[in-house]
Write an enzyme that holds these catalytic residues in place. Structure first.
Site, PDB file in Angstrom:
ATOM      1  N   SER A 195       0.833  -1.208   0.000  1.00  0.00           N
ATOM      2  CA  SER A 195       0.000   0.000   0.000  1.00  0.00           C
ATOM      3  C   SER A 195       0.865   1.254   0.000  1.00  0.00           C
ATOM      4  CB  SER A 195      -0.890  -0.015   1.259  1.00  0.00           C
ATOM      5  OG  SER A 195      -1.497   1.231   1.455  1.00  0.00           O
ATOM      6  N   TYR A 245      -1.370  -1.151  11.072  1.00  0.00           N
ATOM      7  CA  TYR A 245      -1.712  -1.646   9.712  1.00  0.00           C
ATOM      8  C   TYR A 245      -0.598  -1.249   8.743  1.00  0.00           C
ATOM      9  CZ  TYR A 245      -3.361  -1.443   4.984  1.00  0.00           C
ATOM     10  OH  TYR A 245      -3.432  -1.570   3.626  1.00  0.00           O
ATOM     11  N   LYS A 279       2.507  -3.508   6.463  1.00  0.00           N
ATOM     12  CA  LYS A 279       2.854  -3.456   5.033  1.00  0.00           C
ATOM     13  C   LYS A 279       4.359  -3.209   4.885  1.00  0.00           C
ATOM     14  CE  LYS A 279      -1.195  -4.298   3.517  1.00  0.00           C
ATOM     15  NZ  LYS A 279      -1.469  -5.641   2.948  1.00  0.00           N
TER      16      LYS A 279
HETATM   17  C1  WQD Z   1      -9.643   9.170   1.366  1.00  0.00           C
HETATM   18  C2  WQD Z   1      -9.895  10.642   1.694  1.00  0.00           C
HETATM   19  C3  WQD Z   1     -10.276  11.089   4.010  1.00  0.00           C
HETATM   20  C4  WQD Z   1     -14.062   8.996   4.391  1.00  0.00           C
HETATM   21  C5  WQD Z   1      -7.002   4.114   3.228  1.00  0.00           C
HETATM   22  C6  WQD Z   1      -5.859   3.324   3.795  1.00  0.00           C
HETATM   23  C7  WQD Z   1      -5.043   2.776   2.659  1.00  0.00           C
HETATM   24  C8  WQD Z   1      -5.937   1.976   1.757  1.00  0.00           C
HETATM   25  C9  WQD Z   1      -7.061   2.862   1.224  1.00  0.00           C
HETATM   26  C10 WQD Z   1      -5.955  -0.323   2.410  1.00  0.00           C
HETATM   27  C11 WQD Z   1      -9.189  11.086   2.966  1.00  0.00           C
HETATM   28  C12 WQD Z   1     -11.499  11.416   3.168  1.00  0.00           C
HETATM   29  C13 WQD Z   1     -12.882   9.511   3.874  1.00  0.00           C
HETATM   30  C14 WQD Z   1     -15.099   9.870   4.793  1.00  0.00           C
HETATM   31  C15 WQD Z   1     -13.747  11.745   4.119  1.00  0.00           C
HETATM   32  N1  WQD Z   1      -6.496   0.895   2.481  1.00  0.00           N
HETATM   33  N2  WQD Z   1     -12.741  10.860   3.743  1.00  0.00           N
HETATM   34  N3  WQD Z   1     -14.899  11.216   4.634  1.00  0.00           N
HETATM   35  O1  WQD Z   1      -7.326   7.027   4.020  1.00  0.00           O
HETATM   36  O2  WQD Z   1      -6.483   7.519   1.658  1.00  0.00           O
HETATM   37  O3  WQD Z   1      -6.484   5.187   2.498  1.00  0.00           O
HETATM   38  O4  WQD Z   1      -7.782   3.322   2.372  1.00  0.00           O
HETATM   39  O5  WQD Z   1      -4.992  -0.661   1.780  1.00  0.00           O
HETATM   40  O6  WQD Z   1      -4.014   1.973   3.186  1.00  0.00           O
HETATM   41  O7  WQD Z   1      -5.055   4.196   4.555  1.00  0.00           O
HETATM   42  O8  WQD Z   1      -8.641   6.311   1.955  1.00  0.00           O
HETATM   43  O9  WQD Z   1     -11.020   6.480   1.374  1.00  0.00           O
HETATM   44  O10 WQD Z   1     -10.375   6.346   3.839  1.00  0.00           O
HETATM   45  O11 WQD Z   1      -9.927   8.426   2.552  1.00  0.00           O
HETATM   46  O12 WQD Z   1     -13.594  12.974   4.013  1.00  0.00           O
HETATM   47  O13 WQD Z   1     -16.202   9.463   5.273  1.00  0.00           O
HETATM   48  O14 WQD Z   1     -11.285  10.818   1.920  1.00  0.00           O
HETATM   49  O15 WQD Z   1     -10.071  12.083   5.002  1.00  0.00           O
HETATM   50  O16 WQD Z   1      -8.756  12.417   2.776  1.00  0.00           O
HETATM   51  P1  WQD Z   1      -7.205   6.616   2.590  1.00  0.00           P
HETATM   52  P2  WQD Z   1     -10.067   6.834   2.456  1.00  0.00           P
END
Ligand code: WQD
Length: 346
Positions: free
Chosen positions: A127, A152, A156
């Site tokens: 990741s 987590y 990785k």
């Molecule tokens: C994306 C953006 C949030 C939800 C994570 C893991 C990564 C991978 C993918 C496994 C961020 C914003 C989110 C919400 C929001 N997972 N957001 N409201 O955090 O980039 O990555 O998932 O492999 O390892 O870290 O993805 O989709 O959670 O967030 O504003 O209800 O959307 O703050 O900026 P992220 P995400």
């Protein structure tokens, strides 16, 4: 030559889409999944797309004896694509031992079996989280790995280190780690897609569940970041593009084209999109206004992360083709289908 490949976690989101692409390329897929974060029904979805129902064995990979039995039963397996892992950042902070046992203990059991074989191929689900907040955008594979922000993320980083060390003394094992950016969307057939359990942690499933009325309102976690519109930037990549990259990586190893027996590739589109841009994409493809509010920042979020795709394009010979609207649109179609299906079965 056998084309039998093990896919652990093959009933999961990225795993199931990869199984479809492997079958499309003539591989014989064997899935191990404990269904802790997936459903056996996904087998029907895969079969509906490809006409082939993969061989499936349901057990927990933390059972070392069962892992050993599997590999002695399937001696003609040419390698493994390893998706099975716990992946909720917040949960990993609360329950680190679960993550170290499930994500690292299981990795070790699989590597122990693969290194007993005369030759084996291994694709590891990594990741972009290993980069933390990278200093430069876009992020290249040789960007420094920063101290993990969660157990987590640490699994990785440490997972990659374990594979690297094992490959150093096992030249017969060829391995590639794929660092996913943000996989989203669903297969165009609408037969498989993302099935998050409970309240989605990730942005796109939360958006589509808000769109169908399952969630009241999306909270945008912060709009005061140093970005053009104040919201965080990520590299959202269609899950089918991610799946195809796994086939390209496996084929690279089978063709002996790898330069070393441990390689790393970023899987992204090379384009960053802000949270607001994803919301605008949803509103474009759905024709619906999304109900959202700006909320406080979420702990652990990096400001921006998007991939330099040069190495994947030039060395792996793979490129993402779908646009953000394609990916968000496919997620929306899938969400509508599963919710209508649920209503129909009530
Ligand atoms: C994306 C953006 C949030 C939800 C994570 C893991 C990564 C991978 C993918 C496994 C961020 C914003 C989110 C919400 C929001 N997972 N957001 N409201 O955090 O980039 O990555 O998932 O492999 O390892 O870290 O993805 O989709 O959670 O967030 O504003 O209800 O959307 O703050 O900026 P992220 P995400």
């Amino acid at each position: 030559m056998s084309k039998k490949i093990l896919v652990t976690g093959g009933l999961g989101f990225i795993g199931s889409h990869t199984v479809v692409e492997l079958q499309n390329e003539g591989f014989e897929v064997v899935i191990i999944d404990n269904c802790s974060n997936s459903s056996e029904d996904v087998l029907d979805g895969i079969a509906a797309v490809t006409g082939q129902r993969p061989h499936f064995e349901k057990f927990d990979l933390r059972e070392k004896a069962e892992v050993q039995q599997f590999f002695s039963k399937h001696e003609d397996v040419i390698g493994a694509i390893h998706f099975a892992a716990s992946k909720a950042v917040g949960e990993s902070v609360e329950n680190p031992l679960l993550y170290y046992e499930n994500n690292l203990g299981v990795l070790i059991y699989i590597l122990q079996e693969l290194t007993k074989k005369g030759s084996a191929n291994f694709i590891f689900s990594s990741s972009c989280t290993v980069y933390g907040q990278a200093d430069q955008m876009p992020i290249t594979e040789d960007a420094p790995v920063k101290p993990a922000e969660s157990p987590y993320g640490n699994t990785k980083q440490v997972g990659e280190e374990i594979i690297k060390d094992v490959c150093k003394v096992n030249p017969q094992l060829a391995s590639i780690a794929l660092r996913y950016f943000n996989p989203i969307g669903a297969h165009p057939s609408n037969e498989i897609g993302e099935l998050p359990l409970g309240v989605p942690q990730n942005l796109v499933p939360f958006i589509t569940q808000t769109g169908v009325g399952l969630r009241e309102q999306l909270s945008v976690f912060g709009d005061d970041y140093p970005t053009p519109d104040g919201t965080c930037i990520r590299d959202y990549i269609h899950v089918v593009d991610v799946a195809k990259a796994h086939v390209a990586a496996l084929q690279r190893l089978l063709d002996g084209k790898n330069d070393e027996n441990f390689e790393v590739f970023n899987l992204g589109t090379g384009t960053g999109s802000s949270v607001m841009e994803v919301i605008q994409s949803f509103e474009r493809v759905s024709g619906e206004k999304l109900n959202y509010r700006v909320a406080p920042r979420r702990a652990g979020d990096v400001i921006q992360a998007y991939a330099d795709t040069q190495k994947a394009n030039d060395v792996l010979g793979w490129k993402a083709h779908s646009s953000l609207d394609d990916a968000v649109g496919s997620a929306w179609n899938w969400e509508k289908k599963i919710r209508n299906h649920e209503k129909a079965s009530i």
